[in-house]
Scaffold this active site. Structure first.
Site, mmCIF file in Angstrom:
data_model
loop_
_atom_site.group_PDB
_atom_site.id
_atom_site.type_symbol
_atom_site.label_atom_id
_atom_site.label_comp_id
_atom_site.label_asym_id
_atom_site.label_seq_id
_atom_site.Cartn_x
_atom_site.Cartn_y
_atom_site.Cartn_z
ATOM 1 N N ASP A 69 0.858 -1.182 0.000
ATOM 2 C CA ASP A 69 0.000 0.000 0.000
ATOM 3 C C ASP A 69 0.893 1.229 0.000
ATOM 4 O OD1 ASP A 69 -3.224 0.338 0.777
ATOM 5 O OD2 ASP A 69 -2.007 2.120 1.143
ATOM 6 N N CYS A 114 -20.555 -0.184 -2.382
ATOM 7 C CA CYS A 114 -20.601 -0.856 -3.688
ATOM 8 C C CYS A 114 -21.851 -0.531 -4.495
ATOM 9 C CB CYS A 114 -20.517 -2.365 -3.492
ATOM 10 S SG CYS A 114 -19.059 -2.844 -2.574
#
Ligand code: UGA
Length: 445
Positions: A34, A258
């Protein structure tokens, strides 16, 4: 069991950590990369930045097999690199792929064949664009596979390890086979297909689930008008094997990171290609209106909401998560505040921070409902199943429950002395409540 491989993961967010943790559980070595130093440090110290059942245990159990790094160079030699970065919507409603492109920029050069695997939800056609970008950078030894995730928050580890299906869309047969092999040990049908179809399967599956929710919510609204009970109706519909029982819970609309985003992206994708996706547009609109119907239910019992104390019980977009992204609670709180109501809130895990300005968060349900004119069940937390209790009734100024998730038994709630309104269920007589005076208007100098 799968033959042990090395798997790289771009993105230590929710999808990346579930994917990395579960592949480690299957016996692979996993390197999670990350760009945020504090995220990587926290993960190395064993801290998870969000709430997801079973994931802390999976990561801890496989600690030896998982490395967290800031350096994309550490992914050299990985057999497959999973892209698990965010794809937020842009102002135009398209998906923002900038995190995907920067992952591509950081892709370490390798002499070995590597496979880039797209887990993030992306518009159909992304695979083609990435393929072209790879060729443009002279990376023809990097294969590309679309392998969408079907993980629901709160049960993501279970969904990963016991999926209904695994979808693998590839340009080259050998890359598809290699990705399929990584899932060795998991019993599930594997759909091997082309990249565009794999991308579409993900968007279409989510759109269909949302369609079911908006459909049952509209049936609920009609039930209210004609005196039927949507919970009974959903049961009766769901027993038809062609329809099935899932995603037929009427309520105050879907939210989360989502559905709202993916529905807009699919609608936009269609219209960019010259097609107006009417049904999806209606699904989205029904969902927006559904959140606001709670306000009308409150007004029916309380009249003007100015000065009324309303307790929002549950802030997360669904139970089992602390995620408040696109949660109906955000729209409800803003609407109530705009009507001049005093908003109190409670949630066992979600912390709104600056998301809801002007609402007061309480540590317990009882504190949140004290002197309240109404309690609204926004999230279906188990802790709220006993809401229709004597303690709560005594604490409230008016015993009114608006159950946005049909969590309570209406008859039991009414027997306990509450006026009760569910969604799509016969409503409470309006005269059941003691009236209080409108608050005095404040005189300013
Ligand atoms: C959803 C899908 O379920 C996953 O399969 C998918 O992988 C994921 O999106 C994604 O695209 O990453 P999630 O958003 O975590 O997962 O949550 P769901 O459990 O699907 O719930 C979504 C929303 O629909 C919630 O607000 C929930 O309250 C609402 N819902 C769900 C209803 O209002 N009624 C129902 O019957 C079911």
């Amino acid at each position: 069991m799968a033959e042990s491989r090395t798997i790289g993961v771009f993105g230590a967010g929710w999808v990346g950590l579930v994917t990395g943790g579960c592949f480690a559980e299957l016996g692979h070595r996993v390197i999670v990369r990350d760009v945020m130093p504090e995220r990587i440090e926290a993960l190395r110290a064993g801290e998870l930045p969000f709430h997801e059942p079973d994931l802390p245990e999976v990561l801890e159990r496989n600690r030896e097999r998982i490395t967290y790094t800031l350096d994309a160079g550490d992914l050299v030699g990985a057999d497959a690199i999973f892209v698990c970065v965010q794809t937020p919507p842009t102002y135009s409603g398209d998906a923002d792929l900038s995190f995907v492109w920067s992952a591509l920029d950081d892709l370490p050069a390798s002499d070995e064949r590597q496979i880039l695997v797209m887990k993030s939800t992306v518009p159909v056609g992304t695979g083609d664009k990435v393929r072209a970008a790879l060729e443009g950078r002279g990376l023809s030894n990097v294969g590309y596979v679309s392998n969408p995730e079907f993980l629901a928050e709160g049960r993501a580890v279970r969904d990963f390890l016991n999926p209904d299906r695994i979808v693998v869309g590839a340009f080259a047969e050998e890359d598809g086979a290699a990705v399929e092999a990584l899932y060795g040990g998991i019993e599930a049908p594997v759909v091997r297909t082309d990249v565009a179809s794999a991308e579409m399967i993900k968007l279409a599956a989510n759109a269909f689930l949302m369609t079911r929710i908006s459909f049952i919510n509209e049936i609920a609204n009609v039930c209210e008008a004609v005196g039927a009970d949507v919970v009974e109706v959903a049961k009766g519909i769901g027993l038809d094997h062609r329809l099935g029982p899932h995603f037929l819970r009427a309520g105050i609309g879907y939210g989360g990171s989502c559905f709202p985003k993916d529905s807009l992206a699919l609608k936009q994708l269609a219209s960019n290609s010259g097609y107006h996706f009417q049904l999806l547009a209606a699904v989205i609109e029904v969902n927006e209106l559904q959140k606001r119907r709670v306000i009308q239910k409150l007004q029916k019992h309380l009249g003007k909401l100015r000065g009324k104390k309303i307790a929002l019980l549950g802030l997360a977009f669904k139970a089992g998560t602390d995620d408040m992204r696109e949660a109906p609670s955000l729209v409800l709180a803003s609407r109530l505040l705009a009507e001049g109501a005093e908003v109190r809130a409670w949630d066992p895990v979600a912390r709104p921070g600056k998301l809801i300005k002007g609402a007061v968060l309480h540590a317990t349900v009882l504190e949140a409902v004290r002197d309240a004119d109404a309690a609204v069940i926004v999230t279906e937390w188990d802790e709220l199943r006993g809401l229709a209790s004597k303690d709560v009734r005594d604490a409230m100024a008016r015993p009114l429950i608006i159950d946005g998730r049909n969590l309570l038994d209406p008859a039991a709630a009414r027997a306990a002395g509450f006026a009760y309104e569910g969604i799509g269920r016969p409503s409470s007589p309006f005269e059941g409540l003691p009236q209080t005076a409108e608050p005095e208007a404040k005189v300013s100098n």
